[in-house]
Design a protein around this motif. Sequence first.
Motif, short mmCIF file in Angstrom:
data_model
loop_
_atom_site.label_atom_id
_atom_site.label_comp_id
_atom_site.label_asym_id
_atom_site.label_seq_id
_atom_site.Cartn_x
_atom_site.Cartn_y
_atom_site.Cartn_z
N MET A 92 -50.74 60.15 -35.41
CA MET A 92 -50.23 59.92 -36.77
C MET A 92 -49.76 58.47 -36.89
O MET A 92 -49.02 57.99 -36.04
CB MET A 92 -49.04 60.85 -37.04
CG MET A 92 -48.52 60.78 -38.45
SD MET A 92 -46.90 61.54 -38.61
CE MET A 92 -47.27 63.17 -38.02
N ASN A 93 -50.20 57.78 -37.93
CA ASN A 93 -49.82 56.39 -38.12
C ASN A 93 -48.56 56.32 -38.97
O ASN A 93 -48.60 56.56 -40.17
CB ASN A 93 -50.97 55.64 -38.79
CG ASN A 93 -50.62 54.20 -39.10
OD1 ASN A 93 -49.66 53.67 -38.54
ND2 ASN A 93 -51.38 53.58 -39.98
N LEU A 94 -47.46 55.98 -38.34
CA LEU A 94 -46.20 55.86 -39.09
C LEU A 94 -45.87 54.40 -39.38
O LEU A 94 -44.87 54.10 -40.00
CB LEU A 94 -45.06 56.51 -38.31
CG LEU A 94 -45.22 58.00 -38.04
CD1 LEU A 94 -44.00 58.53 -37.33
CD2 LEU A 94 -45.45 58.78 -39.31
N GLY A 95 -46.72 53.48 -38.89
CA GLY A 95 -46.45 52.08 -39.11
C GLY A 95 -47.01 51.58 -40.42
O GLY A 95 -47.60 50.51 -40.51
N ILE A 96 -46.84 52.35 -41.47
CA ILE A 96 -47.36 51.98 -42.78
C ILE A 96 -46.21 51.67 -43.70
O ILE A 96 -45.06 52.01 -43.43
CB ILE A 96 -48.22 53.13 -43.36
CG1 ILE A 96 -47.42 54.43 -43.38
CG2 ILE A 96 -49.49 53.31 -42.59
CD1 ILE A 96 -48.15 55.57 -44.03
N GLU A 97 -46.50 51.03 -44.79
CA GLU A 97 -45.43 50.62 -45.68
C GLU A 97 -44.76 51.82 -46.34
O GLU A 97 -43.56 51.85 -46.51
CB GLU A 97 -45.99 49.67 -46.75
CG GLU A 97 -46.32 48.31 -46.19
CD GLU A 97 -46.76 47.36 -47.28
OE1 GLU A 97 -46.41 47.60 -48.45
OE2 GLU A 97 -47.44 46.39 -46.95
N ARG A 98 -45.58 52.80 -46.73
CA ARG A 98 -45.01 53.96 -47.40
C ARG A 98 -45.60 55.23 -46.81
O ARG A 98 -46.81 55.34 -46.63
CB ARG A 98 -45.31 53.92 -48.90
CG ARG A 98 -44.62 52.79 -49.62
CD ARG A 98 -44.98 52.81 -51.09
NE ARG A 98 -44.51 54.03 -51.74
CZ ARG A 98 -44.83 54.36 -52.98
NH1 ARG A 98 -45.62 53.61 -53.69
NH2 ARG A 98 -44.37 55.48 -53.51
N TYR A 99 -44.78 56.18 -46.49
CA TYR A 99 -45.27 57.48 -46.08
C TYR A 99 -44.32 58.54 -46.62
O TYR A 99 -43.20 58.26 -47.00
CB TYR A 99 -45.42 57.59 -44.56
CG TYR A 99 -44.17 57.39 -43.76
CD1 TYR A 99 -43.27 58.43 -43.53
CD2 TYR A 99 -43.87 56.14 -43.19
CE1 TYR A 99 -42.12 58.25 -42.79
CE2 TYR A 99 -42.72 55.95 -42.44
CZ TYR A 99 -41.85 57.01 -42.25
OH TYR A 99 -40.71 56.82 -41.51
N GLU A 100 -44.82 59.74 -46.65
CA GLU A 100 -44.03 60.84 -47.19
C GLU A 100 -43.34 61.57 -46.05
O GLU A 100 -43.97 61.88 -45.04
CB GLU A 100 -44.92 61.80 -47.97
CG GLU A 100 -44.13 62.90 -48.65
CD GLU A 100 -44.87 63.53 -49.80
OE1 GLU A 100 -44.20 64.24 -50.57
OE2 GLU A 100 -46.08 63.35 -49.93
N THR A 101 -42.07 61.82 -46.23
CA THR A 101 -41.31 62.60 -45.25
C THR A 101 -41.09 64.00 -45.82
O THR A 101 -40.41 64.18 -46.83
CB THR A 101 -39.95 61.94 -44.96
OG1 THR A 101 -40.17 60.62 -44.46
CG2 THR A 101 -39.18 62.74 -43.91
N ILE A 102 -41.73 64.99 -45.17
CA ILE A 102 -41.68 66.37 -45.66
C ILE A 102 -40.82 67.20 -44.73
O ILE A 102 -41.11 67.33 -43.54
CB ILE A 102 -43.10 66.96 -45.75
CG1 ILE A 102 -43.96 66.13 -46.72
CG2 ILE A 102 -43.04 68.42 -46.21
CD1 ILE A 102 -45.40 66.60 -46.85
N LEU A 103 -39.76 67.75 -45.28
CA LEU A 103 -38.86 68.61 -44.52
C LEU A 103 -39.20 70.06 -44.80
O LEU A 103 -39.26 70.48 -45.97
CB LEU A 103 -37.41 68.31 -44.89
CG LEU A 103 -36.33 69.05 -44.09
CD1 LEU A 103 -35.09 68.17 -43.94
CD2 LEU A 103 -35.92 70.38 -44.74
#
Length: 312
Positions: A1-12
């Motif tokens: 999973m690429n988390l080094g992006i400017e925007r990502y969604e955090t789903i709880l």
Amino acid sequence: MNLGIERYETILITGANGLLGHKLVQLLIHREHVLVIATGLGESRLPASYAKYYQWESMDISSEEQVNSVFEKHRPTTVIHAAAITQADVCEENKEKAYIVNVLGTKNLIQAAERFGCYFLYLSTDFVFDGENGPYIEEDQPNPVNYYGRTKWEGEQLLKQSNLSWAIVRTVLVYGVAEGLSRSNIILWVRESLMAGKTIQVVTDQMRTPTLVEDLADACLLMVMKKSVGIFHVSGAEVLTPFQMAEMTADYFGLDKRLLQPVNASTFTQSAKRPPKTGFIIQKVQNELNFEPKSFTSGIGILAKQLKLADS
């Protein structure tokens, strides 16, 4: 999973240790630009192979302090609220606990979500209806006949009164299997009983639209990605009695249907009253999300393959 992006969604996800929770985590961890925060009581029971793809938080939703702490730490953009005491008899026999978890727990999550402007998807049930005039559309008036249905209906009201962008997903008799989960369902019960040569009593005077858990998870994912708003009925399309489901299960596995004994619901003594005929008309979710559920026979086949894999 690429988390080094400017925007990502955090789903709880709440209730991530449950059947639907397993399937939601499985779906979401493979999507780009999504960070999954899986929550539940105690330790994670998700498959070890998922571990590096999500973050686990032990969270009791009935604790406002724990909920606020987890939200402050992760600042989710979306909440999928699948945690609940879902066994109707347990809710009937433990009303205070059911209220604390199903109603106050939902209230805690909504209040935390409002602080972060989350999109909120809430899992509800056909048991919000009395079962006198099913199958139901989204606009039909709820009238729960047991305490479980009442708590879920109260949760719906809390969400409707909130300042959130929200969707309510009502579903019916969810079935499926997941690694590490032992909870049974009608297919497993019928299969195991008939394989053991047991005669079993199955009711003929209740009607449902049974829902494959993979279908439910897919619909939830579609709603989250589209940020759908409103109430959606998500289930299978076939209106079946439990006896018909049992016959179809026996047919699929080549088991002896003569061991199935048709009975009325009044045969059983249960703490919680069951609505006789629920089930859903699912045209809204079909039209708006192109959702198409598997047939019950196809669902049995998917479950059978999963059982085979688990045993190998």
